[in-house]
Design a protein around this motif. Structure first.
Motif, PDB file in Angstrom:
ATOM      1  N   THR A 287       7.190  -5.564  -3.426  1.00 38.44           N
ATOM      2  CA  THR A 287       6.181  -6.582  -3.136  1.00 38.44           C
ATOM      3  C   THR A 287       5.464  -6.250  -1.832  1.00 38.44           C
ATOM      4  OG1 THR A 287       5.811  -8.947  -2.856  1.00 38.44           O
ATOM      5  CG2 THR A 287       7.837  -8.088  -1.937  1.00 38.44           C
ATOM      6  N   TYR A 288       4.212  -6.696  -1.711  1.00 45.57           N
ATOM      7  CA  TYR A 288       3.447  -6.426  -0.497  1.00 45.57           C
ATOM      8  C   TYR A 288       3.592  -7.535   0.536  1.00 45.57           C
ATOM      9  CZ  TYR A 288       1.370  -2.674  -3.180  1.00 45.57           C
ATOM     10  OH  TYR A 288       1.200  -1.549  -3.922  1.00 45.57           O
ATOM     11  N   SER A 289       4.017  -8.715   0.066  1.00 42.16           N
ATOM     12  CA  SER A 289       4.213  -9.817   1.009  1.00 42.16           C
ATOM     13  C   SER A 289       5.115 -10.838   0.334  1.00 42.16           C
ATOM     14  CB  SER A 289       2.874 -10.473   1.361  1.00 42.16           C
ATOM     15  OG  SER A 289       2.536 -11.435   0.393  1.00 42.16           O
TER      16      SER A 289
ATOM     17  N   ASN B 100       2.409   4.618   5.398  1.00 41.71           N
ATOM     18  CA  ASN B 100       1.735   3.323   5.359  1.00 41.71           C
ATOM     19  C   ASN B 100       2.481   2.302   6.208  1.00 41.71           C
ATOM     20  OD1 ASN B 100      -0.331   3.984   3.449  1.00 41.71           O
ATOM     21  ND2 ASN B 100       1.300   4.072   1.927  1.00 41.71           N
TER      22      ASN B 100
ATOM     23  N   LYS C 164       1.858   0.640   8.834  1.00 43.03           N
ATOM     24  CA  LYS C 164       1.173  -0.573   9.282  1.00 43.03           C
ATOM     25  C   LYS C 164       1.264  -1.658   8.220  1.00 43.03           C
ATOM     26  CE  LYS C 164      -3.052  -0.031  11.078  1.00 43.03           C
ATOM     27  NZ  LYS C 164      -4.504   0.094  10.876  1.00 43.03           N
ATOM     28  N   ARG C 165       0.885  -1.280   6.972  1.00 44.73           N
ATOM     29  CA  ARG C 165       0.895  -2.278   5.913  1.00 44.73           C
ATOM     30  C   ARG C 165       2.325  -2.737   5.598  1.00 44.73           C
ATOM     31  NH1 ARG C 165      -0.797   0.147   0.857  1.00 44.73           N
ATOM     32  NH2 ARG C 165       1.443   0.266   0.545  1.00 44.73           N
TER      33      ARG C 165
ATOM     34  N   LEU D 228       3.732  -5.531   7.744  1.00 47.61           N
ATOM     35  CA  LEU D 228       3.322  -6.909   7.481  1.00 47.61           C
ATOM     36  C   LEU D 228       4.459  -7.654   6.784  1.00 47.61           C
ATOM     37  CD1 LEU D 228       0.836  -9.000   7.425  1.00 47.61           C
ATOM     38  CD2 LEU D 228       0.923  -8.509   4.995  1.00 47.61           C
TER      39      LEU D 228
ATOM     40  N   TYR E 295      -1.341  -8.762  11.703  1.00 48.87           N
ATOM     41  CA  TYR E 295      -1.849  -7.391  11.843  1.00 48.87           C
ATOM     42  C   TYR E 295      -2.184  -7.057  13.293  1.00 48.87           C
ATOM     43  CZ  TYR E 295      -1.987  -5.578   7.076  1.00 48.87           C
ATOM     44  OH  TYR E 295      -1.638  -5.070   5.861  1.00 48.87           O
TER      45      TYR E 295
ATOM     46  N   ARG F  58      -4.108  14.833  -2.768  1.00 45.01           N
ATOM     47  CA  ARG F  58      -4.390  13.614  -3.519  1.00 45.01           C
ATOM     48  C   ARG F  58      -5.833  13.604  -4.032  1.00 45.01           C
ATOM     49  NH1 ARG F  58      -3.396   7.766  -2.496  1.00 45.01           N
ATOM     50  NH2 ARG F  58      -2.329   8.201  -0.567  1.00 45.01           N
TER      51      ARG F  58
ATOM     52  N   GLU G  50      -2.316  -0.406  -6.137  1.00 45.06           N
ATOM     53  CA  GLU G  50      -2.238   0.651  -5.142  1.00 45.06           C
ATOM     54  C   GLU G  50      -2.227   1.998  -5.843  1.00 45.06           C
ATOM     55  OE1 GLU G  50       1.237   0.836  -2.696  1.00 45.06           O
ATOM     56  OE2 GLU G  50       0.262   2.246  -1.350  1.00 45.06           O
ATOM     57  N   MET G  51      -2.962   2.955  -5.288  1.00 43.93           N
ATOM     58  CA  MET G  51      -2.957   4.301  -5.844  1.00 43.93           C
ATOM     59  C   MET G  51      -2.056   5.147  -4.952  1.00 43.93           C
ATOM     60  SD  MET G  51      -5.115   3.896  -8.292  1.00 43.93           S
ATOM     61  CE  MET G  51      -6.330   5.035  -8.811  1.00 43.93           C
TER      62      MET G  51
END
Lengths: 76, 703
Positions: B63-65, B100, B102-103, B106, B248, B270, B490-491
């Motif tokens: 999960t992203y958040s 990644n 930084k992300r 979060l 952030y 990529r 997301e790629m």
């Protein structure tokens, strides 16, 4: 007015403060923040969705969402 | 599980190598179960942290958040908010990807604010140098105020450090928040929120309000007060936006001091690969080619072990029959249980191979490109790019395919995908198609190289896929469900797949198929055997009546035995059932024996072949050891005096099997995923009606 949807392939823009209200929370969390640099990497063969790189994240989003995010284009 | 075991929840963004770390920590000590009260799979494993200390590690969906948008993600929130001593984790292990960071931070900052002890494992550090990244680890630890470990899960580096950090973290006192949101956004508002209860951290209360998710331990009074905060929705949304931006800002401040990237050192593999894989022509060309390779392998490679399994189970049944004392129990074993188990095991090769491909494609990062390529096309039919993965998985088995829809955020798109997945040709249809094709389609070549039988099989697959798409379109136009379609994918960077991860994935998926579908198929084989070997008084008298009826016909003993067997079958419970539905299926070209197979295969399609085998072998005399195909070949339609399985009947049957919803396990899964009987019942009757009409038309036109 420029939005992420109007970027051409390879072009770079900066997300404007005024688009804050239109960015979905999810995208915000993934790094689409006001002030962030956004580059259009690829456009899908059928012109939608688009593939962007923003704040180090590589994301595919639909044009509909992209057209709500206002940007300032670089080198204008 | 002992009392001293540390409960660890493993959390992280997708594509951070979370699963690799889980596999390294737990090895083969893994278990898949269900979250209590929720339908999502729960992956748990035990890890030996030290000589005296074990950990129970729960792998949560990526999960992203913790503000969920899909069903998978809501599990993370639910687990973290659960104020239940037995369920709530002691330590949270957050996995982040060095590239990644930084992300990833979060999510870490949100978790840290829950005030649960947290370990941050930064993964893929073996690529640090190549990507031009440097990290000041000790400063980062200090700034984040937590245990930070650098690891490379794929190379098995730093795993011991993670274990040590979990122990240290568990012993340490209560954790403090990273980004105190209270004084930054609207101090008065958050001060009031905090007053509601001293039992929860401010961030927990804030999550309850914004996510409308209340743990069982919240009192009625507290809940009422929390609900009052929900009134101003636009304010909530605004504050959530502000909160994210504030997080952030804090993360940027920390990373500025501790994390340096020299972009000139980064390579651009990529970009080059993406140019090929998402190319408007080569992109689709490569995808089509890949699908062809997958299907070719599924059928070609799988046929060897499948034939072997088939033969082995026949031998086991024979062996049991000749070595066990004859009687009810032996019959149950040799005619019910052994063929029942064999009927499940035989699908393992195909399912394993298909999941092997899917796991590899997911691991490499290619699947995201397929989602990107297919989104626009799928959207026209009311689904989205992510629906392509369930539709491909559906060719192995609808059960895991339906579970794979959980990542689709829009309920309407997810529901449509769930409803149409059973049309894709799953491996259970294959034995039915295979035997019917071999009976009615001549084995010859057209244009010198295309095999006619293979071509018919391919068109049946195309029929299934086309029907799925058309059905989706109709549902898209008719279903009145308001559901915002939201699409962010997301790629990930391209990676070489890890053998270990692929192996665990294939084993886990195959195991869950065997357990889910296996139970039903086995139970059915036993019921079927019972219904075919028992009946009312006319069944018991079948032998006597037959002997009386043919008394002056001078039949040989063998012929007599066959007549008796026929009479017994006709009068068994299942025979009566078949006779009852015969008028309804006669227009489709079927008799009561096929009717029996039709009824039993409503539970699972592959039962069709087994049923016919049972019916014809119950009838046949013992010395006749011909194969099921030979038996079907020689079955005569008494009305015409010609073959029972002629071209119109065979085609009608195949069309029926292409459309009908004949899988109880799938219905059960759909019920579980949609939380109502409405959708599985619509599937059952809708697809049944379509199957009936389509095979009626097929039979009438062809005959």
């Amino acid at each position: 007015m420029s939005t992420i949807a109007t970027l051409r392939k390879g072009e770079i823009g900066y997300i404007s403060e005024e688009s804050l209200d239109f960015i979905p929370l999810k995208l915000l969390e993934m790094g689409c923040l006001p002030g962030a640099e956004v580059q259009l990497v690829q456009i899908a063969p059928l012109k939608d969705p688009i593939y962007i790189c923003v704040n180090g994240s590589h994301l595919a989003i639909r044009k509909e969402t992209a057209s709500k995010i206002i940007i300032l284009k670089a080198n204008l | 599980m002992s009392k001293n075991d540390i409960k660890v929840a493993l959390i992280g963004n997708p594509n951070t190598g979370k699963t690799s770390l889980f596999n390294q920590l737990t090895g083969l000590n893994q278990k898949v179960g269900n979250y209590p009260g929720v339908t999502v799979d729960k992956k748990q494993g035990t890890s030996k942290l030290s000589a005296t200390q074990n950990a129970i590690i729960t792998d949560l969906p990526g999960t992203y958040s913790i503000n969920p948008t899909s069903m998978d993600e809501s599990i993370v929130l639910k687990t973290l908010l659960k104020k239940d001593i037995k369920e709530s984790p002691d330590v949270i292990l957050v996995v982040a990807d060095i590239e990644n960071l930084k992300r990833n931070l979060l999510l870490f900052s949100q978790i840290k604010d829950l005030e649960i002890p947290t370990v941050l494992a930064i993964n893929m550090v073996d690529q640090m140098h190549r990507k031009g990244i440097t990290i000041d680890l000790s400063l980062l630890k200090k700034e984040l105020n937590t245990e930070v470990v650098l690891i490379s899960a794929r190379k098995n580096e730093g795993i011991e450090d993670v274990k040590a950090a979990i122990i240290r973290c568990h012993v340490a006192a209560k954790a403090s928040p990273l980004c105190g949101i209270d004084h930054k956004i609207d101090p008065d508002y958050f001060a009031k929120l905090k007053e509601i209860s001293p039992n929860y951290s401010l961030y927990e209360l804030w999550l309850m309000v914004t996510q409308n998710n209340y743990p069982e331990t919240v009192t009625k009074e507290e809940k009422e007060k929390l609900l009052a905060f929900k009134k101003d929705v636009s304010k909530l949304k605004k504050y959530q936006h502000k909160e994210t931006i504030y997080r952030y800002q804090e993360i940027n401040k920390i990373l500025k001091k501790t994390y340096i990237v020299d972009k000139s050192k980064a390579t651009d593999l990529r970009g080059q690969l993406d140019r090929i894989f998402t190319h408007k022509f080569f992109g689709y060309f490569f995808f089509t080619l890949l699908l062809l390779v997958i299907f070719q392998s599924v059928f070609d490679w799988a046929s060897v072990p499948m034939d072997f399994i088939d033969a082995t189970f026949a031998e086991i049944a024979d062996f049991a029959k000749s070595n066990l004392p004859s009687g009810m129990l032996t019959n149950l074993l040799t005619e019910g249980i052994i063929p029942g188990i064999g009927g499940v095991i035989i699908f393992i090769p195909q399912i394993a191979i298909l999941f092997l491909f899917i796991a590899v494609l997911e691991e490499t990062g290619y699947m995201s490109r397929v989602v990107f390529l297919m989104d626009k096309i799928m959207r026209r039919f009311g689904m989205n790019g992510k629906s392509i993965i369930p539709l491909i998985s559906g060719t192995a088995c609808a059960i895991p395919a339906i579970m794979a829809t959980r990542t689709i955020a829009s309920w309407k798109e997810r529901l449509i995908t769930i409803l149409v997945v059973p049309f894709t040709t799953c491996s259970a249809r294959l034995p039915v198609y295979a035997i019917l094709i071999s009976l009615i389609i001549p084995d010859k070549k057209i244009f010198g190289f295309l095999n006619l039988q293979g071509l018919v099989l391919l068109s049946l697959y195309a029929l299934g896929f086309a029907t799925a798409i058309i059905a989706a379109y109709i549902l898209h136009k008719t279903l009145k469900i308001k559901s915002k379609s939201f699409f962010v994918v997301e790629m990930p960077n391209y990676k070489l797949p890890s053998v270990k991860n692929v192996f665990f994935e294939v084993v886990e998926k195959t195991k869950s198929f065997v357990l889910e579908a296996g139970k039903i198929i086995l139970a059915l084989s036993i019921i079927l055997w019972f219904l075919a070997s028992n009946g009312s008084s006319s069944f018991d008298n079948a032998e006597k009546n037959t002997v009386e009826n043919v008394a002056n016909q001078n039949l040989s003993d063998q012929e007599l035995q066959q007549k008796i067997a026929s009479a017994r079958l006709e009068n068994s419970y299942i025979g009566v059932l078949g006779k009852t539905i015969e008028p309804a299926i006669r227009p489709l070209g079927y008799d009561w024996k096929i009717g029996i197979a039709l009824i039993t295969s409503f539970a699972a399609r592959e039962v069709f072949v087994g049923t016919l085998a049972t019916i014809y072998s119950v009838e046949a005399d013992d010395e006749n050891t011909s194969t099921i195909k030979e038996k079907m070949q020689s079955e005569i339609n008494p009305e015409t005096g010609k073959k029972r399985f002629n071209f119109p009947v065979g085609m009608s049957l195949m069309v029926f099997y292409a459309f009908a919803m004949q899988c109880m396990a799938t219905l059960a899964i759909v019920k579980r995923e949609t939380k109502t009987w409405k959708w599985p019942l619509i599937q059952l009757f809708g697809m049944g009606l379509l199957a009936y009409v389509a095979s009626f038309i097929t039979f009438q036109i062809l005959s």
